[in-house]
Every structure is written in structure tokens, then in C-alpha cells.
Design an enzyme around this catalytic site. Sequence first.
Site, PDB file in Angstrom:
ATOM      1  N   SER A 285       0.814  -1.213   0.000  1.00  0.00           N
ATOM      2  CA  SER A 285       0.000   0.000   0.000  1.00  0.00           C
ATOM      3  C   SER A 285       0.851   1.268   0.000  1.00  0.00           C
ATOM      4  O   SER A 285       1.949   1.302   0.559  1.00  0.00           O
ATOM      5  CB  SER A 285      -0.918   0.025   1.227  1.00  0.00           C
ATOM      6  OG  SER A 285      -1.863  -1.019   1.165  1.00  0.00           O
ATOM      7  N   GLU A 286       0.302   2.297  -0.633  1.00  0.00           N
ATOM      8  CA  GLU A 286       0.957   3.607  -0.689  1.00  0.00           C
ATOM      9  C   GLU A 286      -0.048   4.694  -0.320  1.00  0.00           C
ATOM     10  O   GLU A 286      -1.248   4.446  -0.270  1.00  0.00           O
ATOM     11  CB  GLU A 286       1.507   3.850  -2.100  1.00  0.00           C
ATOM     12  CG  GLU A 286       2.596   2.879  -2.507  1.00  0.00           C
ATOM     13  CD  GLU A 286       3.199   3.225  -3.866  1.00  0.00           C
ATOM     14  OE1 GLU A 286       2.802   4.243  -4.466  1.00  0.00           O
ATOM     15  OE2 GLU A 286       4.080   2.463  -4.320  1.00  0.00           O
TER      16      GLU A 286
ATOM     17  N   SER B 149     -13.966  -4.524   1.751  1.00  0.00           N
ATOM     18  CA  SER B 149     -15.181  -5.270   1.411  1.00  0.00           C
ATOM     19  C   SER B 149     -15.750  -4.862   0.059  1.00  0.00           C
ATOM     20  O   SER B 149     -16.175  -5.716  -0.735  1.00  0.00           O
ATOM     21  CB  SER B 149     -16.231  -5.069   2.509  1.00  0.00           C
ATOM     22  OG  SER B 149     -15.829  -5.705   3.711  1.00  0.00           O
TER      23      SER B 149
ATOM     24  N   GLY C  14      -4.174   2.013  -2.462  1.00  0.00           N
ATOM     25  CA  GLY C  14      -4.333   0.918  -1.531  1.00  0.00           C
ATOM     26  C   GLY C  14      -4.777  -0.312  -2.301  1.00  0.00           C
ATOM     27  O   GLY C  14      -3.973  -1.085  -2.811  1.00  0.00           O
ATOM     28  N   SER C  15      -6.091  -0.468  -2.420  1.00  0.00           N
ATOM     29  CA  SER C  15      -6.621  -1.612  -3.161  1.00  0.00           C
ATOM     30  C   SER C  15      -6.335  -1.505  -4.658  1.00  0.00           C
ATOM     31  O   SER C  15      -6.284  -2.518  -5.357  1.00  0.00           O
ATOM     32  CB  SER C  15      -8.134  -1.714  -2.929  1.00  0.00           C
ATOM     33  OG  SER C  15      -8.412  -1.964  -1.565  1.00  0.00           O
TER      34      SER C  15
ATOM     35  N   GLU D 125      -6.012  -6.081   3.022  1.00  0.00           N
ATOM     36  CA  GLU D 125      -5.952  -7.136   1.996  1.00  0.00           C
ATOM     37  C   GLU D 125      -7.196  -7.131   1.115  1.00  0.00           C
ATOM     38  O   GLU D 125      -7.714  -8.169   0.718  1.00  0.00           O
ATOM     39  CB  GLU D 125      -5.724  -8.509   2.635  1.00  0.00           C
ATOM     40  CG  GLU D 125      -4.318  -8.673   3.200  1.00  0.00           C
ATOM     41  CD  GLU D 125      -3.979 -10.084   3.586  1.00  0.00           C
ATOM     42  OE1 GLU D 125      -4.327 -11.002   2.826  1.00  0.00           O
ATOM     43  OE2 GLU D 125      -3.366 -10.256   4.647  1.00  0.00           O
TER      44      GLU D 125
END
Length: 384
Positions: free
Chosen positions: A129-130, A368, A134-135, A365
Site C-alpha cells: 500500500s501507498e 469489502s 491501496g486496493s 488485503e
Amino acid sequence: MPDRSFLTWPFFEDHHRALAADLEAWCAASLSDIDHSDTDKACISLVAMLGEAGWLTYSAIDPDAPGKLDVRSLCLIRETLARHDGLADFAFAMQGLGTGAVSLFGTETQRDWLHKTRAGTALSAFALSEPRSGSDVAHMDMTATRDGNGYRLNGEKTWISNGGIADIYTVFVRTGEAAGAKGLSAFLVPADTPGLRVAERLDVMAPHPLARLSFEDVRLDANAMIGLPGQGFKIAMSVLDVFRSTVAAAALGFARRALDASLIRVKQRELFGAPLSEMQMVQGHIAEMALDVDAAALLVYRAAWAKDMGAARVSREAAMAKLFSTDQAQSVIDRSVQLHGGEGVRVGSIPEKLYREIRALRIYEGASDVQKIVIARAVLAGND
């Protein structure tokens, strides 16, 4: 006594049942008196304990006899540890996630680190992540540029678990072979590499070692790259394909603990001259909690079983397990707080601790909402 009937399901083999029994006994004997007042110290101590007891041998492949990761074992371990102690689960999980790329794609030299991480003498971290991604991994900004026979890394990583206490980081950066996801690569970076520093420690409501990391002209030899140039996205997704199911398992462990605590509460607490357990509304809550726990367990161990049976990818199954298990664990724990009344919001009570622990699992990770996208795309693609 927690429900163990799920171990008779056909997802498991005898060695899984033996593992669950042995770990349950170890947790009961070893985790009841862990001092959490210093999170870093507690985490380092837990990694050492898990390594000494041999549990970390499940977290990564054996570098002397490479095989494959047993995802069902990983899930059983995370579920059991989470039910006993959230930080113990975190300590185990990061040893696996942090070295997952090395287990799956590492060279023989890189796999030497696994001797230490499996023994609990070195801590690992997964730096993906940065601040601006993120995702959405494909849009990361951190770069690695060619420098002679090596690379120079520049940029930042944030929300890095074990940040500040890890001995080795798996770092994903943009090497620019192509646009987007096809231009990423992975590197193995020792914590004492010049130019790598902890820019900020991050405090969260359920204390865990977290940090923002700064990379300023971090010089690495070419042999620090894991896999090939441009394989970073593939490597990251392959690692998450294995370990995303284990996040769901940890949520399941939290939910089981909440259900167990609630069963004790409603049987012992009286209201209007009778135990709470005799009230139909309370029975309705217990039924819904038990249903959510069993449904989550089915999804978790279906995903783990599918991966162990040789499925190339279980992105859909793992996403379903993580989405449902983390969301429903939140609901189960919320009901547990309600059933405990004032005791449920008292700092230090089981429901209060679980309430703080579970929330982050619906974010890290893959949040949702991102899991819904993964599931929808897999379903739509399957109908083409």
C-alpha cells in the site's frame, strides 16, 4: 468449550484435525498471560514463541525441501490464534504474508530468509500500500530505476504491518516495463538497507505494529528482485490468493470467540427471574450468530480446500470468504456486545476487544467493496 464439529467436514484430513487439537492445547497453555502493554515487544515475543513451538513452519515453504503452502492449515492456525489472542494471529499472519512472495517465486538465495522467519528469529513484512494507492495496486507511484547492475528505489509505503520492527520487507514498486499493472516488480529489502527509514508509526484502535516507510535512493542489487521484471502484480495477486482466505479465517476466529462468550453470558445472566437464554429474542440472536459462523466457516474452508486441491486461482472463492466472513463477524461481535449490555462496552472485556479487532479486517488485503468487484467480475466473466 468452542465448537469443533466443523473439523469432521470433508474439507479436512486427519493431519488437519491433529493440528487443530495440538494448537488449541498450546494456545490455552501459552497465550493466556501475554502482556499487550508494549505492542512491539509483544509482537516480537509472540513471533519467537510461535517459532520455538514450530507453528511458523506452516507460514512458509521449507527452503530445504520446497513444496507448497497448505492453505487449510494456515486457515486453521489463524482461526485458532485469533480466537485466543488477536495479536498472536497478527504475528503469525505477517510471517506468512511477508514471505509469501519468496515462498512462491523466490530464488534459492532469497529463500535463505525463510530459515529465520520460520524459526521466529526474523520478522517479515509485506509492503504494497501507498499513500495514493491501496486496493488499486496498479496505480502505485513508488519507483525502482536501473542503476548499473542494480536498482534504486524511491517513494513511500504506508499502513505496513510490522513496519518498524520487521527485519525483511517484500516491496512492490513500479519498474516501468509497461503501463499500469504490467509495469510493477517485487524486491526483497532488508530493514537495515541504507535509505530505508520509518517515516511515521501509525496508531490504530486495535494496536498493531504499523508504519509509513520512506525509501530514498535505496540501492539494491538486481538479485534482490523476486521473480522477473514486470511480474510484481502477478506475484502480489498470487500471494493474496493464498492469504486472503486466511484473513477470513481470522475473522471466523473472532466470531467464534464472540459466540462462545455470548453463550456463557446468556446462560449465567438472569433477567426477570430467568436466564437470558430462555428469552425468545435472545435465542433469535444466538441462532443468527451461529448461522453466520457456520456459513462463514463453509466459505473459508471451501476456498482453502480448492487452493489445496490444485486450483490455479481461487480469487472468487477467497473474495467471497473474506467479504462474508469479515462482514458477518462484525455483525456477530456487535450482537455479542448487545447481549453483554454494559459489560460489552467496558474497556478490556472480551466483546469490547473483539469489537476493535474485527473492524480492520474489513479493510486490509482488499476492502469489502473491492471484494464485491472481484466477485462480480468473476461471475460476469464466467457467464460470457
